[in-house]
Design a protein around this motif. Structure first.
Motif, PDB file in Angstrom:
ATOM      1  N   ASP A  71       0.831  -1.204   0.000  1.00 51.32           N
ATOM      2  CA  ASP A  71       0.000   0.000   0.000  1.00 51.32           C
ATOM      3  C   ASP A  71       0.872   1.263   0.000  1.00 51.32           C
ATOM      4  O   ASP A  71       0.512   2.293  -0.614  1.00 51.32           O
ATOM      5  CB  ASP A  71      -0.923   0.004   1.217  1.00 51.32           C
ATOM      6  CG  ASP A  71      -2.181  -0.833   0.981  1.00 51.32           C
ATOM      7  OD1 ASP A  71      -2.458  -1.150  -0.188  1.00 51.32           O
ATOM      8  OD2 ASP A  71      -2.885  -1.168   1.972  1.00 51.32           O
ATOM      9  N   MET A  72       2.004   1.187   0.689  1.00 47.63           N
ATOM     10  CA  MET A  72       2.928   2.322   0.652  1.00 47.63           C
ATOM     11  C   MET A  72       3.451   2.548  -0.763  1.00 47.63           C
ATOM     12  O   MET A  72       3.576   3.693  -1.245  1.00 47.63           O
ATOM     13  CB  MET A  72       4.093   2.081   1.605  1.00 47.63           C
ATOM     14  CG  MET A  72       3.691   2.087   3.071  1.00 47.63           C
ATOM     15  SD  MET A  72       5.077   1.674   4.173  1.00 47.63           S
ATOM     16  CE  MET A  72       6.189   3.028   3.811  1.00 47.63           C
ATOM     17  N   LEU A  73       3.737   1.422  -1.445  1.00 43.89           N
ATOM     18  CA  LEU A  73       4.182   1.525  -2.833  1.00 43.89           C
ATOM     19  C   LEU A  73       3.089   2.110  -3.706  1.00 43.89           C
ATOM     20  O   LEU A  73       3.324   3.020  -4.523  1.00 43.89           O
ATOM     21  CB  LEU A  73       4.609   0.148  -3.331  1.00 43.89           C
ATOM     22  CG  LEU A  73       5.001   0.063  -4.810  1.00 43.89           C
ATOM     23  CD1 LEU A  73       6.289   0.851  -5.083  1.00 43.89           C
ATOM     24  CD2 LEU A  73       5.190  -1.402  -5.219  1.00 43.89           C
ATOM     25  N   PHE A  74       1.881   1.581  -3.550  1.00 48.68           N
ATOM     26  CA  PHE A  74       0.758   2.057  -4.366  1.00 48.68           C
ATOM     27  C   PHE A  74       0.454   3.517  -4.054  1.00 48.68           C
ATOM     28  O   PHE A  74       0.136   4.306  -4.966  1.00 48.68           O
ATOM     29  CB  PHE A  74      -0.477   1.188  -4.108  1.00 48.68           C
ATOM     30  CG  PHE A  74      -0.295  -0.250  -4.527  1.00 48.68           C
ATOM     31  CD1 PHE A  74       0.484  -0.567  -5.614  1.00 48.68           C
ATOM     32  CD2 PHE A  74      -0.906  -1.267  -3.815  1.00 48.68           C
ATOM     33  CE1 PHE A  74       0.656  -1.892  -5.983  1.00 48.68           C
ATOM     34  CE2 PHE A  74      -0.752  -2.580  -4.184  1.00 48.68           C
ATOM     35  CZ  PHE A  74       0.037  -2.907  -5.269  1.00 48.68           C
ATOM     36  N   LYS A  75       0.558   3.928  -2.810  1.00 54.94           N
ATOM     37  CA  LYS A  75       0.287   5.316  -2.441  1.00 54.94           C
ATOM     38  C   LYS A  75       1.332   6.244  -3.070  1.00 54.94           C
ATOM     39  O   LYS A  75       1.032   7.378  -3.481  1.00 54.94           O
ATOM     40  CB  LYS A  75       0.287   5.463  -0.921  1.00 54.94           C
ATOM     41  CG  LYS A  75      -0.108   6.862  -0.436  1.00 54.94           C
ATOM     42  CD  LYS A  75      -0.162   6.910   1.073  1.00 54.94           C
ATOM     43  CE  LYS A  75      -0.646   8.283   1.548  1.00 54.94           C
ATOM     44  NZ  LYS A  75       0.179   9.398   1.044  1.00 54.94           N
ATOM     45  N   GLN A  76       2.561   5.755  -3.149  1.00 57.66           N
ATOM     46  CA  GLN A  76       3.626   6.554  -3.764  1.00 57.66           C
ATOM     47  C   GLN A  76       3.256   6.928  -5.188  1.00 57.66           C
ATOM     48  O   GLN A  76       3.406   8.091  -5.611  1.00 57.66           O
ATOM     49  CB  GLN A  76       4.936   5.769  -3.730  1.00 57.66           C
ATOM     50  CG  GLN A  76       6.091   6.460  -4.444  1.00 57.66           C
ATOM     51  CD  GLN A  76       7.343   5.588  -4.466  1.00 57.66           C
ATOM     52  OE1 GLN A  76       7.422   4.578  -3.771  1.00 57.66           O
ATOM     53  NE2 GLN A  76       8.317   5.985  -5.296  1.00 57.66           N
ATOM     54  N   TYR A  77       2.728   5.982  -5.929  1.00 59.61           N
ATOM     55  CA  TYR A  77       2.393   6.253  -7.332  1.00 59.61           C
ATOM     56  C   TYR A  77       1.028   6.907  -7.447  1.00 59.61           C
ATOM     57  O   TYR A  77       0.760   7.587  -8.449  1.00 59.61           O
ATOM     58  CB  TYR A  77       2.500   4.986  -8.163  1.00 59.61           C
ATOM     59  CG  TYR A  77       3.934   4.533  -8.281  1.00 59.61           C
ATOM     60  CD1 TYR A  77       4.796   5.173  -9.162  1.00 59.61           C
ATOM     61  CD2 TYR A  77       4.430   3.506  -7.485  1.00 59.61           C
ATOM     62  CE1 TYR A  77       6.128   4.780  -9.249  1.00 59.61           C
ATOM     63  CE2 TYR A  77       5.753   3.112  -7.570  1.00 59.61           C
ATOM     64  CZ  TYR A  77       6.601   3.745  -8.444  1.00 59.61           C
ATOM     65  OH  TYR A  77       7.918   3.381  -8.517  1.00 59.61           O
ATOM     66  N   ASP A  78       0.177   6.730  -6.425  1.00 55.61           N
ATOM     67  CA  ASP A  78      -1.040   7.550  -6.373  1.00 55.61           C
ATOM     68  C   ASP A  78      -0.665   9.028  -6.266  1.00 55.61           C
ATOM     69  O   ASP A  78      -1.211   9.898  -6.991  1.00 55.61           O
ATOM     70  CB  ASP A  78      -1.881   7.154  -5.158  1.00 55.61           C
ATOM     71  CG  ASP A  78      -2.811   5.991  -5.474  1.00 55.61           C
ATOM     72  OD1 ASP A  78      -2.872   5.611  -6.653  1.00 55.61           O
ATOM     73  OD2 ASP A  78      -3.449   5.455  -4.535  1.00 55.61           O
ATOM     74  N   ASP A  79       0.247   9.281  -5.374  1.00 54.12           N
ATOM     75  CA  ASP A  79       0.678  10.668  -5.173  1.00 54.12           C
ATOM     76  C   ASP A  79       1.391  11.204  -6.409  1.00 54.12           C
ATOM     77  O   ASP A  79       1.245  12.395  -6.773  1.00 54.12           O
ATOM     78  CB  ASP A  79       1.611  10.752  -3.966  1.00 54.12           C
ATOM     79  CG  ASP A  79       0.904  10.397  -2.670  1.00 54.12           C
ATOM     80  OD1 ASP A  79      -0.351  10.455  -2.646  1.00 54.12           O
ATOM     81  OD2 ASP A  79       1.584  10.043  -1.677  1.00 54.12           O
ATOM     82  N   LEU A  80       2.179  10.312  -7.079  1.00 59.69           N
ATOM     83  CA  LEU A  80       2.873  10.745  -8.292  1.00 59.69           C
ATOM     84  C   LEU A  80       1.869  11.131  -9.370  1.00 59.69           C
ATOM     85  O   LEU A  80       2.045  12.149 -10.079  1.00 59.69           O
ATOM     86  CB  LEU A  80       3.799   9.633  -8.779  1.00 59.69           C
ATOM     87  CG  LEU A  80       4.640   9.967 -10.025  1.00 59.69           C
ATOM     88  CD1 LEU A  80       5.544  11.183  -9.774  1.00 59.69           C
ATOM     89  CD2 LEU A  80       5.474   8.747 -10.423  1.00 59.69           C
ATOM     90  N   ALA A  81       0.800  10.361  -9.524  1.00 57.23           N
ATOM     91  CA  ALA A  81      -0.224  10.691 -10.520  1.00 57.23           C
ATOM     92  C   ALA A  81      -0.950  11.971 -10.144  1.00 57.23           C
ATOM     93  O   ALA A  81      -1.295  12.791 -11.019  1.00 57.23           O
ATOM     94  CB  ALA A  81      -1.204   9.526 -10.640  1.00 57.23           C
ATOM     95  N   THR A  82      -1.140  12.167  -8.863  1.00 56.71           N
ATOM     96  CA  THR A  82      -1.834  13.380  -8.416  1.00 56.71           C
ATOM     97  C   THR A  82      -0.945  14.615  -8.597  1.00 56.71           C
ATOM     98  O   THR A  82      -1.440  15.735  -8.788  1.00 56.71           O
ATOM     99  CB  THR A  82      -2.238  13.233  -6.942  1.00 56.71           C
ATOM    100  OG1 THR A  82      -3.013  12.044  -6.788  1.00 56.71           O
ATOM    101  CG2 THR A  82      -3.046  14.410  -6.463  1.00 56.71           C
ATOM    102  N   SER A  83       0.375  14.382  -8.556  1.00 54.95           N
ATOM    103  CA  SER A  83       1.300  15.519  -8.699  1.00 54.95           C
ATOM    104  C   SER A  83       1.213  16.192 -10.061  1.00 54.95           C
ATOM    105  O   SER A  83       1.621  17.341 -10.234  1.00 54.95           O
ATOM    106  CB  SER A  83       2.740  15.056  -8.445  1.00 54.95           C
ATOM    107  OG  SER A  83       3.180  14.183  -9.477  1.00 54.95           O
TER     108      SER A  83
END
Length: 698
Positions: A71-83
């Motif tokens: 989930d930490m990994l997935f959140k990292q790329y969630d945040d990257l997409a949101t950036s």
């Protein structure tokens, strides 16, 4: 031990349903084996459950930790997409690309500003395969991958994941793993996250390598042949160590809660494609909705518990041998005395009451043997008493038969005497008629008295002879009447004696009836004892039932004898009543005979005077006329007395005939009583008594 084995082989050839020893052997043998098997199997099953529970709990923690890392990994790329929306420079570059681009060409200045930032992202992140920018129609505005810059590649408007991104608007959408790449061909499986940039009027796709997930799972230790996998909500494999299985349907089925929604985490035991039982532990990701799943073969988890199973099998074998030995000992201690008691009871059922069992142990079986000996002793005494009673009944019936025959003989003699009395009365009546005729002739020939004086003398002589004959007949009648009265009195005395004998018989029957009641009580007690003994007391119950039947038969015979005795008493009482009525008649007959004798004496006296005064006949015609009247009256009296004597003799004859019939009935009753006593004696002879008892009965 060899002896026990031989006994066991012999017992195996018998019918278990009819042998208490075999029942005990089988019960104890099966009970021991069942208890050992239950304990062993329960221990084996419980240990398996404990191991599975511990592994499940430990694996659940591992899965939860792994899911948190992912989930930490997935959140990292969630945040990257949101950036792409939060970074102002990147957002302006995307807007410039979208606004200044035509169908044939993208604005170079805006594209350069955008790609400079994107390249830095792609090349510095090992997990990223590439980043693609789409317009709202699915056209590719820019695609940066580690393979280089790509322009105007395949349209994505008809892709499911593209449509899902547009529908979710500002929310990210995770694209399922693809073995050949998401947007363009790839040699390794990839997955991605796509986001609709609402303000920029564009869609951005971040495509990730499968190694991003694999790096998070490589450091996890899985014992045996266990494995980790990731499943989608549709239970399709998103990650597996074998890439060829990615995208296929998994054997794992995620259970649902009461509302029908899939559970977020848990564990269950399932069967895989090879038919092996697997312990599956799962936990759902908060970002992707995928399930992190750990699968562990149950056989590997519980392989150490097989030692318990092997130990249980060995314990069963040892327990079987111990159970056989103990069962044979129990059979010898319990079944052997019961078999001996059964054989003795069967012998007693055949009538041998002299059988006894040797005293053994002091337990319930020994007490049962003592009860059997006491029962056989009581039966022996009962049969002996019944023998004596039957002999007394037989003797009494013999005496009764003799008395009845004597009564019948006396009745026959009385009947003969009464017939003779009747004959004498008839003769007297005839003589009276002749006297009446003679007096009539005297009256008719009164005028010729003088001339026929000589004839009168002859007639007087004949009258005198007739008077002598009548007097002799009357004396004989008196003697016979007195003899009849004496016989009647003797008959009354004998009947009284017979009545006393019947009363004695009745008292004996009461004693027999009491004995039959005691026998019934004894047989009931014996039946109760047999019921307590269970299956071992069946033979004992048969003996008790035979004794009860014998007692019932004796009771019926006693009731028949009682009825016959009561009938005898009734007939005796009727006979006594009739004889009591006949006694006054005999006395009246005797008085009448005495009167007749006196009359004959008077006739003789008058005839003597008539002979003495024959010469004065003529002068005494009137006196002769008076004498003729007196003679006529006397003849009438004699006729009346004769008729009364005849009637009385007929009544006596009738009574004597009835007495004779009653005597014959008594003879038949006494004979029947003798037959019953003989039948009872024959029934009792079936029993074999002790030597001392049998000698006493004889």
């Amino acid at each position: 031990m060899k002896r026990f084995l031989k006994n066991g082989i012999a017992l195996s050839k018998l019918n278990p349903a009819r042998k208490v020893g075999i029942k005990l052997f089988l019960f104890f043998f099966v009970f021991v084996l069942l208890m050992v098997a239950v304990v062993g199997v329960s221990s084996y099953v419980k240990s398996k459950e404990i191991v599975k529970e511990e592994v499940s709990q430990a694996s659940q923690g591992t899965i939860v930790q792994t899911r948190a890392r992912l989930d930490m990994l997935f959140k990292q790329y969630d945040d990257l997409a949101t950036s792409f929306m939060a970074d102002r420079e990147l957002s302006l570059a995307i807007i410039g690309i979208v606004l200044n681009s035509t169908d044939q060409e993208v604005d170079p200045e805006s594209l350069t500003a955008y790609e400079d930032q994107i390249k830095h992202m792609v090349y510095t992140d090992d997990n990223l395969v590439g980043i693609t920018l789409f317009d709202l129609n699915g056209g590719t505005l820019s695609k940066i991958s580690k393979a280089g810059t790509v322009k105007n590649i395949e349209q994505a408007g008809d892709k499911v994941w593209f449509k899902e991104a547009l529908e979710r608007e500002e929310q990210v959408y995770w694209i399922d793993m693809s073995r050949t790449g998401i947007h363009d061909p790839s040699t390794t499986p990839t997955f991605g996250v796509i986001k609709y940039l609402v303000e920029q009027r564009a869609v951005v796709l971040l495509e990730l390598n499968i190694k991003a997930i694999q790096s998070q799972l490589d450091d996890l230790e899985v014992g045996g042949s266990g494995q980790f996998m990731i499943l989608s909500v549709q239970e399709e494999l998103q990650y597996h160590s074998d890439y060829e299985l990615i995208g296929s349907k998994s054997f794992v089925h995620i259970p649902a809660d009461d509302s029908g929604a899939p559970l977020l985490s848990g564990s269950e035991e399932v069967v895989d494609e090879q038919g092996q039982s697997q312990l599956v532990v799962f936990s759902r990701s908060e970002h992707t909705g995928w399930y992190v799943v750990g699968s562990f073969p149950v056989d590997d988890l519980v392989k150490n518990t097989k030692q318990i199973r092997d130990f249980t099998i060995g314990a069963l074998a040892i327990s079987a041998l111990v159970a056989i030995a103990l069962s044979l000992v129990i059979v010898r201690m319990i079944a052997s005395p019961l078999i001996q008691l059964r054989n003795l009871m069967n012998e007693g059922a055949t009538g041998n009451l002299a059988v006894r069992i040797r005293p053994g142990s002091q337990d319930e079986i020994g007490q049962l043997g003592e009860s059997f000996n006491q029962m056989m002793e009581q039966l022996d005494q009962l049969v002996r008493q019944t023998h004596n009673t039957a002999r007394q009944v037989f003797d009494t019936s013999t005496s009764l038969s003799d008395a009845s025959k004597s009564i019948a003989l006396s009745a026959k003699e009385v009947s003969t005497a009464t017939e003779e009395i009747a004959g004498g009365a008839a003769t007297l009546a005839a003589e009276a008629e002749r006297g009446s005729g003679a007096t009539a002739a005297i009256g008719e020939q009164m005028g010729e008295v003088i001339e026929l004086n000589a004839q009168m003398g002859k007639i007087a002589d004949e009258v005198q002879r007739a008077s002598d004959t009548g007097t002799a007949s009357m004396k004989e009648l008196i003697a016979r009447t007195m003899a009849t009265e004496e016989i009647t009195r003797s008959m009354v005395e004998k009947i009284e004696q017979l009545k006393t004998s019947t009363l004695s018989i009745r008292s004996i029957l009461d004693v027999l009836e009491s004995m039959t009641k005691q026998t019934n009580i004894l047989s009931l007690n014996a039946t109760i004892e047999a019921a307590r003994a269970g299956a071992a007391g069946k033979g004992f119950m048969v003996v008790a039932d035979e004794i009860r039947k014998l007692a019932d038969q004796s009771k019926q015979n006693i009731e028949v004898v009682g009825q016959i005795t009561h009938s005898i008493q009734s007939e005796i009482e009727e006979t006594v009543g009739v004889l009591s009525k006949a006694a006054p008649l005999f006395r009246e007959q005797l008085n009448s005979v005495h009167d007749t004798e006196a009359t004959f004496g008077d006739v003789k006296k008058h005839m003597n005077e008539f002979a003495d005064k024959l010469d004065e006949t003529i002068r005494s015609v009137h006196e002769l006329h008076l004498c003729e009247r007196m003679l006529t009256e006397a003849m009438g009296n004699v006729g009346a007395v004769s008729e009364q004597a005849s009637a009385a003799s007929q009544e006596v004859a009738s009574l004597a005939s009835q007495q004779q019939h009653a005597g014959a009935g008594l003879v038949e009753i006494s004979d029947h009583l003798s037959e019953l006593s003989l039948s009872l004696k024959e029934a009792l002879n079936r029993f074999t008594l002790n030597k001392s008892d049998s000698e006493a009965v004889e």
